[in-house]
Design an enzyme around this catalytic site. Structure first.
Site, PDB file in Angstrom:
ATOM      1  N   ALA A  94       0.704  -1.031   0.101  1.00 42.25           N
ATOM      2  CA  ALA A  94      -0.082  -0.122   0.142  1.00 42.25           C
ATOM      3  C   ALA A  94       1.018   1.266  -0.033  1.00 42.25           C
ATOM      4  CB  ALA A  94      -0.882   0.081   1.113  1.00 42.25           C
ATOM      5  N   GLY A 139       0.012  -5.860   0.233  1.00 43.48           N
ATOM      6  CA  GLY A 139      -0.949  -6.130  -0.859  1.00 43.48           C
ATOM      7  C   GLY A 139      -0.579  -6.674  -2.240  1.00 43.48           C
ATOM      8  N   GLU A 142      -0.442 -10.330  -1.269  1.00 40.36           N
ATOM      9  CA  GLU A 142      -1.650 -10.899  -1.347  1.00 40.36           C
ATOM     10  C   GLU A 142      -2.456 -11.160  -2.618  1.00 40.36           C
ATOM     11  OE1 GLU A 142      -3.709  -9.375   2.554  1.00 40.36           O
ATOM     12  OE2 GLU A 142      -3.289  -7.655   1.379  1.00 40.36           O
ATOM     13  N   GLU A 162       2.726  -5.913   7.673  1.00 40.29           N
ATOM     14  CA  GLU A 162       1.777  -5.042   8.105  1.00 40.29           C
ATOM     15  C   GLU A 162       2.089  -4.840   9.672  1.00 40.29           C
ATOM     16  OE1 GLU A 162      -0.241  -6.371   4.313  1.00 40.29           O
ATOM     17  OE2 GLU A 162       1.001  -7.342   5.795  1.00 40.29           O
TER      18      GLU A 162
END
Length: 288
Positions: A94, A139, A142, A162
Site C-alpha cells: 500500500a 497487498g 496478497e 503489516e
C-alpha cells in the site's frame, strides 16, 4: 504479444474499470487502465501492474485489477493468465503515506477494493501464474497469493510486513497464506513481518518455482501457454474442487479479517508504526 508501444486502447479511451471490463481483450491489442493493463499473446493474457515506481496499491489500482480479472475471466479466447509487475518489482504494498492519514472510515473501502480484486483474480476459471520480480509485499503479496502459481525471480522478496506498521494483512493474507504454507509458517511470517527470500519461499511452498530475474516472466508465459493448450473446462473444475478441499468458502474468514483490520486504524500503535516507517526509524509500540 501486442506491445504497449503498438496498437492499443489508450488510457483515455479505456480509463474506467467498467470500460476495461466491457472492452477487455475482445480486440487483439492491449487494453489500458491508468495503472493496470491487459496484453494478449494468443490464448494467454498478461495482467500488467504499472504504477511506478513501486506499483503501490491504491483504490484505483484495486478497481482496475478487479475489472481486468473479470475481463480475462469472461473472454473465451483467453485460456491462461500471467500477473506481472515488471522487471524490477511485483508490487510493494500500500501507499503508506496516504494510508497513514486515513481513519477507519477511509481505509475500509480501500481494503475492501483490494480484497474484492483478489477474490476476482482467484475466481478466474483459468490457470493463473504470478511472475514475481523484486518485492511482493503486503497487498502485492496478497495479489500473488490469489494466483494459482507463483514463479519467483532469485532476487524476489515476499512478505506480509503489516505488523511492523501496527496493523495486519487486510485483503486475504491471513486466510490464503496459512492454506498455502500451513498455520505455523504463516503465523511466523505475519507475527514477525519478515521478508522471505525466493529460496526460502520455494522451500516452504510459498512459491512454486525459482528462476533467474530475467526469466521470471518468460518462464511464467511459457508455462501459461502450456496451460492454454490444455482442457480449460477441466482446469476450472479442478480449481473449484481444490478450493473445496482446503476449506471451501473463504468468505467467513475474510469477514473476520476485515472486522479486526479496520478498527486498528483507531489505535496509537498504527499511528506510531506508520509514522516510524515514514521517518525511517524503529517504531515504539505501546500496546494501545
Amino acid at each position: 504479444m501486442t506491445s504497449v508501444l503498438g496498437s492499443r486502447l489508450t488510457a483515455r479511451e479505456c480509463s474506467s474499470p467498467l470500460q476495461m471490463q466491457e472492452s477487455a481483450v475482445c480486440e487483439d491489442r492491449a487494453v489500458m487502465g491508468e495503472f493496470v493493463r491487459i496484453e494478449r499473446d494468443g490464448a494467454v493474457a498478461t495482467i500488467r501492474l504499472d504504477r511506478p515506481p513501486a506499483n503501490a496499491i491504491s483504490r484505483p489500482v484495486s478497481l482496475e485489477l478487479s475489472a481486468a480479472a473479470k475481463a480475462v475471466g469472461s473472454d473465451d479466447r483467453v485460456r491462461a493468465i500471467v500477473v506481472w509487475g515488471g522487471e524490477r518489482i511485483f508490487a510493494a504494498g500500500a501507499d503508506i503515506k496516504a494510508m497513514a492519514a486515513s481513519g477507519p472510515e477511509w481505509v475500509g473501502p480501500d481494503v475492501a477494493a483490494l480484497e474484492t480484486a483478489c477474490r476476482d483474480l482467484e475466481a478466474v476459471p483459468k490457470p493463473s501464474i504470478a511472475a514475481i520480480n523484486g518485492f511482493a509485499l503486503g497487498g502485492g503479496c496478497e495479489i500473488a497469493l490469489a494466483c494459482d502459481f507463483r514463479y519467483a525471480a532469485q532476487d524476489a522478496q515476499l512478505g506480509l510486513p503489516e505488523i511492523r506498521l501496527g496493523i495486519i494483512p487486510g485483503a486475504g493474507g491471513t486466510q490464503r497464506l496459512p492454506r498455502l504454507i500451513g498455520l505455523a509458517k504463516a503465523r511466523d511470517m505475519i507475527f514477525t513481518g519478515r521478508h522471505v527470500g525466493a529460496d526460502e519461499a520455494l522451500e516452504i511452498g510459498l512459491v512454486d518455482r525459482m528462476v533467474s530475474p530475467s526469466e521470471a516472466y518468460p518462464t511464467a508465459l511459457e508455462e501459461a501457454r502450456k496451460f492454454a493448450g490444455g482442457p480449460t473446462v477441466a482446469f476450472a473444475a479442478a480449481k473449484r474442487a481444490l478450493g473445496a478441499a482446503v476449506g471451501g468458502d473463504l468468505a467467513p474468514g475474510l469477514e473476520v479479517e476485515r472486522e479486526v483490520f479496520v478498527p486498528l486504524f483507531s489505535t496509537h500503535d498504527q499511528e506510531e508504526g506508520m509514522r516510524a516507517f515514514l521517518e525511517k526509524r524503529e517504531p515504539r509500540f505501546e500496546g494501545r
